[in-house]
Design a protein around this motif. Structure first.
Motif, PDB file in Angstrom:
ATOM      1  N   ARG A 121       0.824  -1.220   0.000  1.00 54.72           N
ATOM      2  CA  ARG A 121       0.000   0.000   0.000  1.00 54.72           C
ATOM      3  C   ARG A 121       0.850   1.260   0.000  1.00 54.72           C
ATOM      4  N   PHE A 122       2.169   1.086   0.049  1.00 54.24           N
ATOM      5  CA  PHE A 122       3.059   2.249   0.088  1.00 54.24           C
ATOM      6  C   PHE A 122       3.608   2.650  -1.287  1.00 54.24           C
ATOM      7  N   LEU A 123       3.450   1.769  -2.277  1.00 52.97           N
ATOM      8  CA  LEU A 123       4.064   2.050  -3.584  1.00 52.97           C
ATOM      9  C   LEU A 123       3.442   3.291  -4.222  1.00 52.97           C
ATOM     10  N   SER A 124       4.299   4.152  -4.746  1.00 54.49           N
ATOM     11  CA  SER A 124       3.824   5.361  -5.407  1.00 54.49           C
ATOM     12  C   SER A 124       2.886   4.988  -6.550  1.00 54.49           C
ATOM     13  N   GLN A 125       1.773   5.696  -6.637  1.00 55.15           N
ATOM     14  CA  GLN A 125       0.762   5.453  -7.679  1.00 55.15           C
ATOM     15  C   GLN A 125       1.368   5.339  -9.071  1.00 55.15           C
ATOM     16  N   ARG A 126       2.401   6.133  -9.337  1.00 60.37           N
ATOM     17  CA  ARG A 126       2.916   6.170 -10.700  1.00 60.37           C
ATOM     18  C   ARG A 126       3.540   4.846 -11.130  1.00 60.37           C
ATOM     19  N   PHE A 127       3.791   3.945 -10.186  1.00 61.33           N
ATOM     20  CA  PHE A 127       4.386   2.656 -10.550  1.00 61.33           C
ATOM     21  C   PHE A 127       3.369   1.512 -10.536  1.00 61.33           C
ATOM     22  N   SER A 128       2.100   1.849 -10.314  1.00 62.77           N
ATOM     23  CA  SER A 128       1.119   0.769 -10.128  1.00 62.77           C
ATOM     24  C   SER A 128       0.990  -0.094 -11.385  1.00 62.77           C
TER      25      SER A 128
END
Lengths: 356, 356
Positions: free
Chosen positions: A3-10
């Motif tokens: 849940r911590f991964l930056s949105q831009r890498f989803s």
């Protein structure tokens, strides 16, 4: 995904390296490594005394190795940058020189990492289709208004642009950076390093992983203008100043000094490649005109995927790319003459089985 | 700066590593390397046979080394990530987990790279001042609404937070990632790896450069939840899949297996540190309570810069940071007992000269 991964890498789709089996004994013709060990000089310098010195950091300026590269290519030391593999050199270059305003383009069929870097750094994808015969049309890149990265020779096709064509690209894009990735140039291509004298928008990228037999040491380098090299150092010193380890600096320096061994290995590979190409053509394969240490070949009787699988069942690893236009092909690294003999025998048998 | 560099890097100030003289013979107490060579097991496994295999790529999944780290710290292999030095692990973490929305904070006096990463990845700087006595006030980080990175023990102060204090930070920041950089933990600190069982927002980062005597091999690692490790792998495989070279994988695995040697070396350093601290205090120095392989000390008679320079003139390198609040101090890496004896003799002489 946490849940911590930056949105831009989803949505990012990482690069998938070729299989690197650690246990089974394959004839490994799938990741374009050299079939020959590193120069005997490498074995001399990576010795117990140096292993003891691993307690000390490596030289962040990588002076010794940069000097050897500069000497070999007759450029000045401030024109050379060394990375932890050419993938890192490319990553730093995409990071340093590309952004939303300054885009980058590349062939649609090429080293798969260029589009991965675009994803990683949030850049628009700008693939330019190869021609029907799988060649790069240099005119597509003339005056194109973007940075450019071209593998020359290209992978996985093995085909090469001429120096004149590259010069046209450089000439018509004076305000954009042109990166020529020469990972495979030593196997019959022509380096465009001499063009650096005239074109300040050129960056040449090479690797120790192929013709220098040091894939496992992780060494790549860029040769360009001092200003561009300075920019790359800015990124490196903001990211990982000690990016090259002690033993690899030693190994790379020794390999670069041993010109004769390098010539011997590359010539051997070229000869084995040419023989293998003829033999495959006699079996009805379509084989592109390779200037690299691999062949890109289409089997006349079975699909690329089937051919890959059957070779694997027979203990031979090659690489298959599940990508439109090239899925009928496999990429075959050139091994030793004995390995290629065995590869050809298996292939011949597979073809005969198909006929029956 | 070239005309091609992306605007966003025009003002970047790269990290400045400690001096790494390649030619002169200094007593090198400036970059926190181990004074002891790597484990004898490292010398056994990095042998000629393995140097020959450098022609092959390294294992991109770094399985062998990850297994050893997991065994040592009694975690599962999917909780371990290995990088080309802990700087790379930190870089990947800043890239993966921080952005304009998800900011990060850290002490104002700490490892200088945290703020460099903020610059590199376009993040706001959020330094939180240390207390007057140079300790981290854990309450400043409780419920702080940002990701957190804390070096514990901290550098260059050498001071340490307790596990209870770190647990308070973890507990009050359930929706933010807490990175604890334990580069120096083996010299008297307490690792917070056991807290991983309860806190899924914790990432612990360690290095082989200090207590494992492998600074020149470039190895660092993160231990965290499997989801966070998966995210780091996503970045790695989009950046440089073969980020760890063959010989370093071997060296790291062997070092991690040799628990006795690691205990021996860290104990030696701790004892030498405590003796050196007493001796400096007897000379009137203020010395912070170090849990690391270095001392942070203020000279009673001359400025930090002068003390650094005079030591250098006498063949001894220590590190001075030209930063407010700490410019009176120098950071002294703990060397062998003989090296520290010489360091103390020189220091004593310098102090006597000042009195005259």
């Amino acid at each position: 995904m946490s849940r911590f991964l930056s949105q831009r890498f989803s949505q990012i789709k990482p690069y998938v390296p070729g299989e690197q089996p650690q246990d089974t004994e394959y004839i490994k013709l799938n990741t374009n490594e050299s079939p020959y060990p590193p120069s005997p000089r490498v074995l001399q310098v990576v010795n117990q005394k140096e292993v003891e010195k691993l307690r000390l950091y490596s030289d962040p300026e990588v002076k010794q190795l940069i000097q050897q590269i500069a000497d070999f290519y007759q450029v000045s030391t401030d024109q050379v940058f060394v990375g932890n593999g050419s993938d890192e050199v490319l990553a730093f270059s995409f990071m340093a020189f590309c952004d939303q305003q300054q885009q980058i383009c590349y062939p649609d069929i090429t080293y798969g990492f260029y589009q991965v870097f675009c994803q990683l750094f949030g850049l628009q994808q700008n693939p330019i289709p190869l021609k029907q015969d799988f060649t790069v049309d240099y005119q597509d890149y003339c005056d194109c208004g973007k940075n450019i990265v071209i593998a020359n020779p290209n992978a996985p096709t093995g085909l090469s642009l001429s120096l004149e064509e590259i010069e046209q690209i450089l000439k018509t894009n004076p305000d954009h950076l042109v990166m020529i990735d020469e990972a495979y140039v030593d196997f019959g291509g022509t380096t465009c390093i001499p063009l650096l004298k005239q074109y300040s928008n050129l960056m040449v990228i090479q690797t120790f992983s192929k013709s220098r037999s040091l894939a496992g040491a992780r060494l790549g380098f860029a040769i360009s203008s001092p200003e561009i090299i300075q920019d790359l150092n800015k990124i490196k010193f903001s990211y990982n100043p000690y990016n090259v380890n002690r033993l690899s600096i030693l190994a790379g320096s020794a390999a670069m000094q041993d010109r004769l061994y390098w010539e011997y290995c590359t010539n051997e590979v070229i000869q084995t490649r040419n023989k293998t190409k003829c033999a495959l053509e006699q079996l009805g394969f379509t084989v592109l005109d390779s200037k690299t240490n691999f062949l890109f070949a289409r089997c006349p009787k079975i699909s690329g995927e089937d051919y890959y699988s059957k070779l694997k069942q027979n203990g031979i690893l090659v690489r298959h790319f599940d990508q439109e236009r090239i899925q009928d092909f496999v990429r075959i690294t050139i091994g030793t003459p004995a390995q290629m003999e065995q590869f050809l025998q298996v292939t011949k048998r597979l073809m005969e089985e198909e006929t029956q």
